[in-house]
Design an enzyme around this catalytic site. Structure first.
Site, PDB file in Angstrom:
ATOM      1  N   ARG A   1      -3.095  -5.080 -19.156  1.00  0.00           N
ATOM      2  CA  ARG A   1      -1.633  -5.529 -18.642  1.00  0.00           C
ATOM      3  C   ARG A   1      -1.405  -6.846 -19.431  1.00  0.00           C
ATOM      4  O   ARG A   1      -0.231  -7.221 -19.653  1.00  0.00           O
ATOM      5  CB  ARG A   1      -1.633  -5.663 -17.270  1.00  0.00           C
ATOM      6  CG  ARG A   1      -1.817  -4.181 -16.503  1.00  0.00           C
ATOM      7  CD  ARG A   1      -1.687  -4.265 -15.140  1.00  0.00           C
ATOM      8  NE  ARG A   1      -1.524  -3.050 -14.726  1.00  0.00           N
ATOM      9  CZ  ARG A   1      -1.576  -2.614 -13.391  1.00  0.00           C
ATOM     10  NH1 ARG A   1      -1.693  -3.574 -12.388  1.00  0.00           N
ATOM     11  NH2 ARG A   1      -1.312  -1.272 -12.923  1.00  0.00           N
TER      12      ARG A   1
ATOM     13  N   ASP B   1       3.398 -15.018   3.176  1.00  0.00           N
ATOM     14  CA  ASP B   1       2.843 -15.416   4.254  1.00  0.00           C
ATOM     15  C   ASP B   1       1.553 -15.804   4.600  1.00  0.00           C
ATOM     16  O   ASP B   1       1.092 -16.879   5.108  1.00  0.00           O
ATOM     17  CB  ASP B   1       3.397 -14.564   5.612  1.00  0.00           C
ATOM     18  CG  ASP B   1       4.971 -14.098   5.706  1.00  0.00           C
ATOM     19  OD1 ASP B   1       5.641 -14.429   4.644  1.00  0.00           O
ATOM     20  OD2 ASP B   1       5.223 -13.431   6.728  1.00  0.00           O
TER      21      ASP B   1
ATOM     22  N   THR C   1       0.841  -1.154   0.080  1.00  0.00           N
ATOM     23  CA  THR C   1      -0.147   0.027   0.050  1.00  0.00           C
ATOM     24  C   THR C   1       0.796   1.255  -0.003  1.00  0.00           C
ATOM     25  O   THR C   1       0.641   2.365  -0.966  1.00  0.00           O
ATOM     26  CB  THR C   1      -0.988  -0.007   1.253  1.00  0.00           C
ATOM     27  OG1 THR C   1      -1.623  -1.073   1.120  1.00  0.00           O
ATOM     28  CG2 THR C   1      -1.911   1.134   1.223  1.00  0.00           C
TER      29      THR C   1
ATOM     30  N   ALA D   1       2.369   1.923  -3.361  1.00  0.00           N
ATOM     31  CA  ALA D   1       1.632   2.339  -4.733  1.00  0.00           C
ATOM     32  C   ALA D   1       1.654   3.603  -5.039  1.00  0.00           C
ATOM     33  O   ALA D   1       1.158   4.604  -4.147  1.00  0.00           O
ATOM     34  CB  ALA D   1       0.144   1.690  -4.438  1.00  0.00           C
ATOM     35  N   GLN D   2       2.031   4.100  -5.965  1.00  0.00           N
ATOM     36  CA  GLN D   2       2.014   5.540  -6.358  1.00  0.00           C
ATOM     37  C   GLN D   2       0.977   6.083  -7.303  1.00  0.00           C
ATOM     38  O   GLN D   2       1.083   7.271  -7.306  1.00  0.00           O
ATOM     39  CB  GLN D   2       3.367   5.857  -6.903  1.00  0.00           C
ATOM     40  CG  GLN D   2       4.675   5.391  -6.065  1.00  0.00           C
ATOM     41  CD  GLN D   2       6.098   5.902  -6.505  1.00  0.00           C
ATOM     42  OE1 GLN D   2       5.930   6.323  -7.810  1.00  0.00           O
ATOM     43  NE2 GLN D   2       6.973   5.805  -5.752  1.00  0.00           N
TER      44      GLN D   2
HETATM   45  C1  LIG Z   1       4.809  -1.214  -6.411  1.00  0.00           C
HETATM   46  C2  LIG Z   1       3.471  -1.478  -6.373  1.00  0.00           C
HETATM   47  C3  LIG Z   1       2.531  -0.305  -6.726  1.00  0.00           C
HETATM   48  C4  LIG Z   1       1.204  -0.400  -6.909  1.00  0.00           C
HETATM   49  N1  LIG Z   1       0.363   0.396  -7.545  1.00  0.00           N
HETATM   50  C5  LIG Z   1      -1.011   0.412  -7.337  1.00  0.00           C
HETATM   51  C6  LIG Z   1      -1.720   1.402  -7.851  1.00  0.00           C
HETATM   52  O1  LIG Z   1      -1.415   2.387  -8.327  1.00  0.00           O
HETATM   53  N2  LIG Z   1      -3.179   1.231  -7.641  1.00  0.00           N
HETATM   54  C7  LIG Z   1      -3.591   0.323  -7.183  1.00  0.00           C
HETATM   55  O2  LIG Z   1      -4.797  -0.061  -6.944  1.00  0.00           O
HETATM   56  N3  LIG Z   1      -2.966  -0.857  -6.621  1.00  0.00           N
HETATM   57  C8  LIG Z   1      -1.772  -0.714  -6.742  1.00  0.00           C
HETATM   58  N4  LIG Z   1      -0.852  -1.618  -6.492  1.00  0.00           N
HETATM   59  C9  LIG Z   1      -1.412  -2.852  -5.723  1.00  0.00           C
HETATM   60  C10 LIG Z   1      -1.915  -2.334  -4.349  1.00  0.00           C
HETATM   61  O3  LIG Z   1      -1.004  -1.604  -3.709  1.00  0.00           O
HETATM   62  C11 LIG Z   1      -2.204  -3.611  -3.385  1.00  0.00           C
HETATM   63  O4  LIG Z   1      -3.390  -4.114  -4.053  1.00  0.00           O
HETATM   64  C12 LIG Z   1      -2.654  -3.056  -1.941  1.00  0.00           C
HETATM   65  O5  LIG Z   1      -2.050  -2.274  -1.359  1.00  0.00           O
HETATM   66  C13 LIG Z   1      -2.876  -4.262  -1.163  1.00  0.00           C
HETATM   67  O6  LIG Z   1      -2.975  -4.016   0.005  1.00  0.00           O
HETATM   68  P1  LIG Z   1      -2.803  -4.830   1.288  1.00  0.00           P
HETATM   69  O7  LIG Z   1      -3.497  -4.113   2.678  1.00  0.00           O
HETATM   70  O8  LIG Z   1      -3.873  -6.148   1.082  1.00  0.00           O
HETATM   71  O9  LIG Z   1      -1.379  -5.461   1.361  1.00  0.00           O
HETATM   72  P2  LIG Z   1      -0.225  -4.742   1.816  1.00  0.00           P
HETATM   73  O10 LIG Z   1      -0.125  -3.302   1.746  1.00  0.00           O
HETATM   74  O11 LIG Z   1       0.832  -5.244   0.988  1.00  0.00           O
HETATM   75  O12 LIG Z   1      -0.115  -5.031   3.372  1.00  0.00           O
HETATM   76  C14 LIG Z   1       0.524  -6.380   3.909  1.00  0.00           C
HETATM   77  C15 LIG Z   1       0.917  -6.323   5.210  1.00  0.00           C
HETATM   78  O13 LIG Z   1       1.148  -7.277   5.829  1.00  0.00           O
HETATM   79  C16 LIG Z   1       2.239  -7.307   6.432  1.00  0.00           C
HETATM   80  N5  LIG Z   1       2.545  -8.975   6.866  1.00  0.00           N
HETATM   81  C17 LIG Z   1       2.674  -9.787   5.819  1.00  0.00           C
HETATM   82  N6  LIG Z   1       3.075 -10.916   6.337  1.00  0.00           N
HETATM   83  C18 LIG Z   1       2.800 -10.802   7.826  1.00  0.00           C
HETATM   84  C19 LIG Z   1       2.882 -11.525   8.847  1.00  0.00           C
HETATM   85  N7  LIG Z   1       3.400 -12.980   8.670  1.00  0.00           N
HETATM   86  N8  LIG Z   1       2.711 -11.137  10.031  1.00  0.00           N
HETATM   87  C20 LIG Z   1       2.209  -9.988  10.090  1.00  0.00           C
HETATM   88  N9  LIG Z   1       2.282  -9.162   9.295  1.00  0.00           N
HETATM   89  C21 LIG Z   1       2.616  -9.395   7.859  1.00  0.00           C
HETATM   90  C22 LIG Z   1       3.062  -6.780   5.711  1.00  0.00           C
HETATM   91  O14 LIG Z   1       4.387  -6.297   6.625  1.00  0.00           O
HETATM   92  C23 LIG Z   1       2.258  -5.488   5.346  1.00  0.00           C
HETATM   93  O15 LIG Z   1       2.548  -4.443   6.106  1.00  0.00           O
HETATM   94  C24 LIG Z   1       0.510  -1.552  -6.248  1.00  0.00           C
HETATM   95  C25 LIG Z   1       1.574  -2.703  -5.524  1.00  0.00           C
HETATM   96  C26 LIG Z   1       2.768  -2.374  -5.723  1.00  0.00           C
HETATM   97  C27 LIG Z   1       3.736  -3.409  -5.118  1.00  0.00           C
END
Ligand SMILES: Cc1cc2nc3c(=O)[nH]c(=O)nc-3n(C[C@H](O)[C@H](O)[C@H](O)COP(=O)(O)OP(=O)(O)OC[C@H]3O[C@@H](n4cnc5c(N)ncnc54)[C@H](O)[C@@H]3O)c2cc1C
Length: 448
Positions: A301, A225, A57, A60-61
């Site tokens: 994509r 994980d 998150t 994501a820019q």
């Molecule tokens: C470089 C990049 C750019 C992106 N750009 C976009 C964009 O422009 N627009 C868009 O819609 N989406 C974008 N995405 C996708 C989007 O960012 C993700 O879909 C979204 O942020 C996922 O959110 P999340 O909370 O599920 O996961 P994350 O934000 O990845 O959070 C998961 C968290 O779980 C924690 N974690 C992992 N394993 C464990 C464990 N065993 N115990 C405790 N904590 C743990 C990690 O430390 C992390 O903080 C991008 C992704 C990336 C990588």
């Protein structure tokens, strides 16, 4: 949390009890924690990194898609039909509908919380991305969407007493008793202490697995994980082979401290020509009848990834093994006005877009498989929920889906249900924690 015993003997695990345990503090986890707290639950939000600073998150820019209808009239059903079309029959339509219907509400809520969506003449600006039939993607300038979303959710969490936040806590196992999820065991990184957590509902929000690939856009916390945790707890994983490759990940020259997928917004705003080694645009050659490129940036994509891969295989790749992305046709002043400070950061990396193309290639970016869940985002293990990346199947075949929108409604309801007492963590789980169960993790440096 206290330090380990000084006599060298393994200290008893620290024990924490709560209503809802949320594992992972990215956009999905922070939002799930807020929602559960709003519903009156006591919440523990645990992350192996710092709260709101690990995972995808904050990286994501770019943009977030939702049918706000601010730029052009829109309705979430149009967003849904674009999503299903891009998914080519593979989406779970219930989950895709949940994502598209909830999106506008969530983005407006973030707006009320002062996330700072870019605006024009008072309305939220929305860019058009491939696969969407109209401008639908909101963003925070300049290339600051994810950090702004993270900061906003962190600020909201700061104002809520019911959420206990614990950083640097790696969850290593979900506790299951009588077939129901009832907590977890964890390792507290700074002290090495084992921790057991008892909860009425457990939400896995641990992000994706693209860090497993050599070329990827992931942070070091994205090693999958959550999949291991869910599988061991008895949940079903599906579509694990559905990895989305971002077609124009940065390849060369070396780029330090910037998002490898940052070229997407450049293409939204400025166009940008994808060229092979013969300096010829080739996207048109791969456009399907309904997805003709006409020289514009419209290939989804998967098609763009296919196109670049085929060009490289045919011996028409760039020197580093990808394609050229050129903005040389765009006047320098226009590049500066669209991307301001980002242009200086590129210059520090020796990149001048007005003078030279960069090289790009497909990189592992997003995982569309995961835990099979129902509409409440509950897995087949009662009491175990997933959200964010985990909520599957394939609700996000298009770019720019709203990261924090899918929250586990069931977890809130479950936590509120009066009949369910907080169960103790099973004895066997505590023993495993005491022995120092190996976390399903790998320490990796940031790739690309
Ligand atoms: C470089 C990049 C750019 C992106 N750009 C976009 C964009 O422009 N627009 C868009 O819609 N989406 C974008 N995405 C996708 C989007 O960012 C993700 O879909 C979204 O942020 C996922 O959110 P999340 O909370 O599920 O996961 P994350 O934000 O990845 O959070 C998961 C968290 O779980 C924690 N974690 C992992 N394993 C464990 C464990 N065993 N115990 C405790 N904590 C743990 C990690 O430390 C992390 O903080 C991008 C992704 C990336 C990588």
């Amino acid at each position: 949390m206290t330090a380990a015993g000084s006599n060298g003997a393994a200290a008893a695990p620290t024990h924490i009890g709560t209503d809802v345990l949320v594992i992972g503090a990215g956009g999905a986890g922070m939002y799930a924690a807020l929602e559960a707290a709003r519903a009156g639950a006591a919440v523990v939000l645990a992350d192996r990194s710092l709260i709101g600073r690990g995972g995808a998150t904050v990286m994501a820019q770019m943009t977030v898609a939702a049918a706000l209808g601010e730029q052009t009239p829109d309705h979430w059903e149009h967003h849904l039909s674009d999503t299903l079309a891009a998914g080519r029959g593979l989406c779970d339509e219930r989950l895709a509908a949940l994502l598209c219907e909830d999106g506008p509400r969530r983005l407006r809520e973030m707006d009320d919380w002062k996330v700072g969506w870019a605006r024009e003449d008072g309305h939220i600006k929305q860019a058009q991305a491939p696969g969407h039939d109209r401008p639908r993607c909101a963003y925070v300038d300049f290339l600051a969407t994810g950090p702004a979303v993270s900061r906003t959710l962190r600020a909201q969490l700061n104002a809520v007493n019911a959420v206990r936040r614990i950083g640097e806590l790696v969850i290593v196992d979900i506790a299951v008793r009588d077939g129901e999820a009832c907590g977890a065991t964890a390792l507290h990184l700074p002290t090495g202490r084992a921790v057991t957590l008892a909860a009425k509902a457990v939400v896995i929000a641990t992000g994706g697995l693209t860090g497993l690939y050599r070329r990827n856009s992931a942070s070091c916390n994205m090693g999958g994980d959550g999949y291991a945790l869910a599988l061991r707890a008895g949940a079903e994983l599906i579509d694990m082979e559905f990895v989305q490759f971002f077609p124009i990940g940065h390849l060369a020259p070396r780029l330090v401290g910037m998002d490898p997928i940052m070229w997407d917004p450049f293409r939204y705003k400025l166009g940008g020509r994808l060229l092979n080694a013969e300096m010829r645009e080739f996207e048109q050659d791969y456009a399907t009848r309904d997805n003709r490129s006409d020289g514009r940036y419209v290939l989804t994509r998967d098609l763009a990834t296919y196109a670049i891969t085929r060009e490289v295989e045919a011996g028409r790749g760039s020197p580093a093994g990808g394609a050229y992305l050129s903005f040389q046709h765009v006047p320098e002043a226009e590049i500066r006005s669209a991307f301001g400070p980002v242009v200086d950061r590129l210059a520090a990396n020796g990149i001048d877009l007005a003078k030279r193309p960069v090289e790009v290639a497909p990189i592992a970016h997003y995982h569309m498989g995961g835990v099979r869940v129902d509409e409440t985002l509950q897995a087949r293990v009662p009491g175990l929920y997933t959200c964010g990346y985990r909520a599957t199947r394939s609700p996000r075949p298009l770019c720019s889906a709203p990261a924090p929108v899918a929250t586990p409604r069931g977890a809130r309801c479950r936590a509120r249900r009066s009949g369910r007492r907080r169960p103790p963590v099973p004895h066997s789980t505590c023993c495993a924690a005491r022995k120092g169960a190996t976390p399903p993790i790998r320490r990796r440096s940031l790739v690309n």
